[in-house]
Design an enzyme around this catalytic site. Structure first.
Site, PDB file in Angstrom:
ATOM      1  N   GLY A   1       0.817  -1.209   0.000  1.00  0.00           N
ATOM      2  CA  GLY A   1       0.000   0.000   0.000  1.00  0.00           C
ATOM      3  C   GLY A   1       0.852   1.260   0.000  1.00  0.00           C
ATOM      4  O   GLY A   1       0.529   2.252  -0.657  1.00  0.00           O
TER       5      GLY A   1
ATOM      6  N   GLN B   1      -7.751  -0.016   3.625  1.00  0.00           N
ATOM      7  CA  GLN B   1      -8.601  -0.553   4.702  1.00  0.00           C
ATOM      8  C   GLN B   1      -9.947  -1.070   4.207  1.00  0.00           C
ATOM      9  O   GLN B   1     -10.655  -1.739   4.958  1.00  0.00           O
ATOM     10  CB  GLN B   1      -8.822   0.512   5.788  1.00  0.00           C
ATOM     11  CG  GLN B   1      -7.587   0.790   6.632  1.00  0.00           C
ATOM     12  CD  GLN B   1      -7.178  -0.384   7.513  1.00  0.00           C
ATOM     13  OE1 GLN B   1      -7.985  -1.240   7.872  1.00  0.00           O
ATOM     14  NE2 GLN B   1      -5.908  -0.437   7.850  1.00  0.00           N
TER      15      GLN B   1
ATOM     16  N   CYS C   1       2.075   2.066  13.007  1.00  0.00           N
ATOM     17  CA  CYS C   1       3.234   2.861  12.618  1.00  0.00           C
ATOM     18  C   CYS C   1       3.549   3.928  13.644  1.00  0.00           C
ATOM     19  O   CYS C   1       4.688   4.296  13.838  1.00  0.00           O
ATOM     20  CB  CYS C   1       3.004   3.517  11.272  1.00  0.00           C
ATOM     21  SG  CYS C   1       1.997   2.532  10.179  1.00  0.00           S
TER      22      CYS C   1
HETATM   23  C1  LIG Z   1      -1.628  -0.543   6.058  1.00  0.00           C
HETATM   24  C2  LIG Z   1      -1.961   0.713   5.346  1.00  0.00           C
HETATM   25  C3  LIG Z   1      -1.105   1.255   4.376  1.00  0.00           C
HETATM   26  C4  LIG Z   1       0.245   0.649   4.086  1.00  0.00           C
HETATM   27  O1  LIG Z   1       0.148  -0.545   3.373  1.00  0.00           O
HETATM   28  P1  LIG Z   1       1.446  -1.520   3.365  1.00  0.00           P
HETATM   29  O2  LIG Z   1       1.059  -2.606   2.423  1.00  0.00           O
HETATM   30  O3  LIG Z   1       1.618  -1.978   4.776  1.00  0.00           O
HETATM   31  O4  LIG Z   1       2.589  -0.710   2.870  1.00  0.00           O
HETATM   32  C5  LIG Z   1      -1.485   2.387   3.716  1.00  0.00           C
HETATM   33  N1  LIG Z   1      -2.662   2.980   3.964  1.00  0.00           N
HETATM   34  C6  LIG Z   1      -3.527   2.503   4.889  1.00  0.00           C
HETATM   35  C7  LIG Z   1      -4.830   3.187   5.119  1.00  0.00           C
HETATM   36  C8  LIG Z   1      -3.204   1.359   5.619  1.00  0.00           C
HETATM   37  O5  LIG Z   1      -4.040   0.896   6.532  1.00  0.00           O
END
Ligand SMILES: *Cc1c(COP(=O)(O)O)cnc(C)c1O
Length: 399
Positions: A71, A179, A325
């Site tokens: 993401g 999400q 995070c």
């Molecule tokens: C978890 C998350 C990300 C990051 O995705 P990754 O695959 O862990 O890099 C970005 N945006 C939101 C809203 C998230 O919940």
């Protein structure tokens, strides 16, 4: 001891069916999908099947999907890729104050490159107002990026309406749907988006893989260089086990979605009602109904969320404070602060996010142990003792 995992917004376990397929691509079908021989062609077939599955779950065409490392990279590619490709049209970007750091920090970084960014406020429920988006648009606006549902408080944004507005004005619209993708219906046409980020490990797929949907005709440029993979949009040999795992996870999520949404909404509401009924001085953060099915965020007044997490962990319950995070830092969540929640209340926040293996017994267990933990922590809290002494809420709020 019972172990209850309530942190599905941080990550989810890999589904056994997903893991099984991944092993096949780690061992038997190990070819490089760019190779012309049969080993390469077999891998390529798996790659394109995964692309079809990931696309189908968002109503997109397979050739509009670019696989990324997750993401975070999808957000970076969406924002930097469109900013640099559309620089001749303008330098203004609109986002919200409650985005994931993958969006916020990317926008911050663009400021160093001459871009201007508007960070829109949200209301007490964590909702962005469509009128605020409309007012922020200037003739220099090239990109609007607003998340579909917030990871910390679960609030679902009016993406359809914002998308319609962006479309009318001819502005590129990106949504971080990490999400929501695989959890609630996500359709790129219904949402009126040009770009959409999704991630595998939030939907029972492996970590380190995700995708960016790029609507045909959207002007975007790569942010990394070195190969022609992914239609020249994302170079590097494809993460084959990850990508086929993501495809399988998307397929399973689509099959299970309706039933799982209903089940998790019931469990969520049982947890919300149970906590609000059993414990005093606690508030639900985020919108009561426009929220993710399995998502709960409470602030327990007079105590620290971190202490509560440790006590829950000792009872086998895994929750989180805000986003994974930001946990570990002592700053309260930027999301809760943007919603106007005072620092001391934001500090007492705990997020519990449910998933496919959670049962009603899990919720009963949480409701059984939580009141005692809260009571014990409050008995050690000077703030609480002071409140009990004067019985006026104002006293507490003024400390
Ligand atoms: C978890 C998350 C990300 C990051 O995705 P990754 O695959 O862990 O890099 C970005 N945006 C939101 C809203 C998230 O919940």
């Amino acid at each position: 001891m019972r172990r209850v995992y309530l942190d599905h917004s941080a990550t989810t376990p890999v589904d056994p069916e997903v893991a099984e397929l991944m092993v096949k691509y780690l061992t038997d079908t190990f070819g490089n999908p760019s190779s012309v021989h049969s080993f390469g062609r077999e891998a390529k077939k798996g790659l394109e099947e995964a692309r079809e599955k990931v696309a189908a779950l968002m109503g997109a065409r397979p050739d509009e999907i670019v696989f990324t490392s997750g993401g975070t990279e999808a957000d970076n590619l969406a924002i930097m890729g469109t900013a640099f490709a559309n620089r001749n049209k303008g330098n203004h970007i609109i986002t919200s104050a409650i985005e994931h750091h993958a969006v916020l920090d990317t926008c911050e970084n663009l400021k160093k490159h001459g871009f201007e960014v508007t960070f829109l406020p949200v209301d007490a429920d964590g909702l962005v107002k469509v009128e605020d988006v409309a007012e922020a648009i200037t003739d220099k606006t090239i990109l609007i990026t607003i998340m579909h549902a917030n990871n910390e408080v679960g609030t679902i944004q009016p993406i359809e309406e914002i998308g319609r507005l962006a479309q009318e004005k001819g502005i590129i619209f990106h949504t971080d749907a990490v999400q929501t993708y695989g959890r609630i219906p996500v359709n790129v046409d219904k949402l009126n988006v040009n770009l959409l980020s999704a991630s595998s490990h939030k939907i029972y797929g492996p970590k380190g893989v995700g995708c960016l949907y790029i609507r045909k005709g959207t002007r975007i440029q790569p942010i990394a260089f070195g190969g022609g993979q992914e239609r020249k949009r994302r170079p590097g040999t494809e993460n084959m086990p990850g990508i086929v795992g993501f495809g399988k996870a998307a397929e399973l999520a689509g099959k299970r979605m309706q039933e799982e949404m209903e089940r998790l909404t019931k469990l969520r509401d049982k947890l919300i009602d149970g906590v609000l009924n059993r414990i005093d001085d606690v508030q639900l953060n985020g919108h009561r109904t426009k929220r993710l099915p399995g998502h709960v965020n409470f602030s327990f007044h007079y105590i620290e969320g971190e202490s509560l997490l440790l006590s829950l962990d000792m009872k086998g319950i895994a929750a989180s404070s805000g986003s994974a995070c930001t946990s570990g830092s002592l700053d309260p969540s930027h999301v809760l602060l943007a919603m106007g929640i005072p620092h001391e209340i934001a500090h007492g926040s705990v997020r519990m996010t449910l998933g496919k293996d959670n049962t009603e017994e899990d919720i009963d267990y949480v409701l059984e142990v939580l009141p005692g933990i809260v009571e014990r922590l409050r008995s050690m809290s000077p703030l609480y003792q002071r409140k009990e002494a004067c019985k006026h809420k104002e006293c507490y709020q003024n400390v």
